[in-house]
Scaffold this active site. Structure first.
Site, PDB file in Angstrom:
ATOM      1  N   LYS A 266       0.828  -1.199   0.000  1.00  0.00           N
ATOM      2  CA  LYS A 266       0.000   0.000   0.000  1.00  0.00           C
ATOM      3  C   LYS A 266       0.866   1.254   0.000  1.00  0.00           C
ATOM      4  O   LYS A 266       1.970   1.253   0.557  1.00  0.00           O
ATOM      5  CB  LYS A 266      -0.867   0.052   1.271  1.00  0.00           C
ATOM      6  N   ARG A 340     -10.273 -11.416   2.282  1.00  0.00           N
ATOM      7  CA  ARG A 340     -11.190 -12.443   1.783  1.00  0.00           C
ATOM      8  C   ARG A 340     -10.560 -13.836   1.828  1.00  0.00           C
ATOM      9  O   ARG A 340     -11.277 -14.834   1.904  1.00  0.00           O
ATOM     10  CB  ARG A 340     -11.646 -12.080   0.367  1.00  0.00           C
TER      11      ARG A 340
END
Length: 488
Positions: A266, A340
């Protein structure tokens, strides 16, 4: 934590708060509501005269403090309650504790006939609005330690206060866990905090799987995401099973204790608040502790897959194929879509081993949630209309917010992979929708009894707002507990 006392004979009158209702269509101005207890001489008349002079509207959370040197009380606080519903009283409670933060005690005189729901909202507002989190010295800590609620019949509201205190206490726990810096909060620490909170609670059972157990049982998603960290992953399983339970609910929460994005790293602005990436796990664990504290007649099992997504020579790579619990495989081309992957393991385990009646997951899953719905609203997905309706109603009643989103069948083809059963991070857009569709693939024969909430945006608040305080909100605890309380 703030002490709340119900009393019919208030004896701490240095600071008194009075509720103010809005004006009406007959040109009756906003003014104080008649209270259930006797006020010091002249206070009611003074408050009635002050409200229009101060141009009070009575909107929920509106506040005015009047100093009365040498008088009793010395400080008179007028607070708007809006429509007088639970939400209005919740905002009023938060406003009162902020206005009276420099006092040691405040007495809040409640109206004649105030409902238990209103008292519940008020107590939640008092306790959540007074929340603070600091690890260092706090020279500006509020002086306020107690609030007296002056009512005609204290016994009539004991249950409402007890439920509100429990709900607020567990919401504060979720806030504490989420606010804690990741220099402290690794998966082992997080699991230890839950063990401490659950210790000695009758009917609670805790199991924590460490890396060796995860490997032996085939939790490939959790292991992959945690592989790059020196702090090994965990799977926390917390079970509340009362003797009279006829319904079993499994709550799954994403527990990434820090998210660098892994090799798909990120940018710094997106990374600095990634200590909050375990807010879903905090919510479902706190809600399960709450179900036990309230002795709710429903079995609740919380599953919290915990991992730290770091960059290192052992981190999983974009393009890796991951084998999840139960055997399904995922191709992942973006290591920043890690949440996820851990949820997939937990969902598959819940379906195959726990076989619950209902399956709910909460996750700070996508930035697309905030793009679609803003900063206060979670995105809710389910194929079950009744389940979605019931949970949305509970979330709304609890003072939280969610909006039901679609699960379009024509998007399922985007999950296709040439190498694996599923592609975990398709790039066709609709990121929150595609993440929900991916998770649905792991729900097996519980697909019609599953619900997912992407709560990345409402898990954090940038400023004080009603009962929310800057930082972690504990979103989901109140809504889940309200919903669980409707089951049997």
């Amino acid at each position: 934590m703030l002490a709340i006392r119900l009393t019919a004979e208030p004896d701490r009158l240095a600071t008194v708060a009075l509720p103010v209702r809005p004006g009406d269509a007959d040109d009756v101005p906003a003014g104080p509501v008649p209270t259930a207890v006797t006020l010091p001489d002249g206070v009611g008349d003074e408050a009635a005269a002050l409200a229009p002079l101060a141009r009070l509207t009575g909107r929920a959370g509106e506040i005015r403090v009047q100093l009365r040197p040498g008088g009793v009380p010395e400080r008179l606080v007028l607070v708007g309650i809006g429509d007088g519903d639970e939400a209005g009283w919740r905002s009023a409670g938060a406003a009162v504790v902020r206005a009276a933060k420099d006092e040691s005690h405040v007495t809040l005189a409640l109206p004649v006939g105030v409902s238990p729901d209103s008292v519940r909202g008020l107590v939640e507002g008092l306790m959540l609005g007074s929340y603070r989190f600091r690890l260092g010295a706090d020279d500006k800590a509020p002086a306020l330690v107690g609030v007296d609620l002056a009512v005609a019949d204290p016994d009539a509201h004991q249950q409402a206060v007890a439920v509100a205190r429990t709900t607020a206490r567990l919401t504060r726990l979720a806030r504490d866990l989420t606010n804690t810096p990741s220099s402290i909060k690794n998966p082992e620490w997080f699991a230890g905090q839950i063990a401490e909170a659950a210790e000695g609670v009758p009917g609670l059972r805790l199991r924590v799987r460490e890396p060796e157990q995860l490997a032996a049982e085939g939790f490939g998603g959790i292991l992959a995401v945690g592989a790059g960290s020196a702090s090994g992953p965990r799977l926390v399983e917390l079970d509340w099973q009362p003797d009279d339970a006829r319904t079993h609910v499994v709550l799954v929460g994403k527990g990434i204790t820090f998210d660098t994005g892994g090799i798909s790293i990120k940018p710094v602005p997106a990374m600095k608040l990634m200590r909050k990436d375990m807010a879903g796990a905090a919510a479902v664990l706190a809600a399960t502790l709450g179900a036990a504290a309230l002795r709710l007649p429903v079995r609740v099992t919380a599953l919290a897959p915990l991992a730290e997504n770091m960059v290192s020579g052992t981190a999983f790579r974009p393009g890796d194929i991951i084998r999840h619990y139960g055997g399904l495989t995922s191709e992942t081309t973006n290591s920043d879509a890690e949440g996820r992957l851990v949820l997939a393991d937990a969902l598959a385990y819940a379906v195959q081993e726990l076989k619950p009646d209902l399956l709910i997951d909460l996750a700070t899953l996508t930035g697309a949630n905030a793009v679609a719905l803003g900063s206060r609203t979670g995105a809710l997905y389910s194929d079950n209309d009744q389940l979605a309706k019931d949970l949305l109603a509970a979330i709304d009643a609890a003072g939280e917010s969610a909006w039901r989103m679609p699960l379009p069948t024509d998007y399922v083809e985007y999950l296709g992979s040439d190498l694996a059963d599923l592609h975990s991070a398709p790039t066709q857009g609709g990121g929150s929708v595609l993440a929900a569709l991916y998770l649905r693939e792991f729900t097996g024969d519980l697909r019609e009894r599953w619900l997912h909430i992407d709560m990345s945006a409402p898990s954090w608040c940038e400023r004080d707002d009603a009962e929310l305080t800057r930082g972690a909100t504990g979103w989901g605890v109140r809504g889940l507990l309200r919903w669980l309380g409707t089951l049997s």
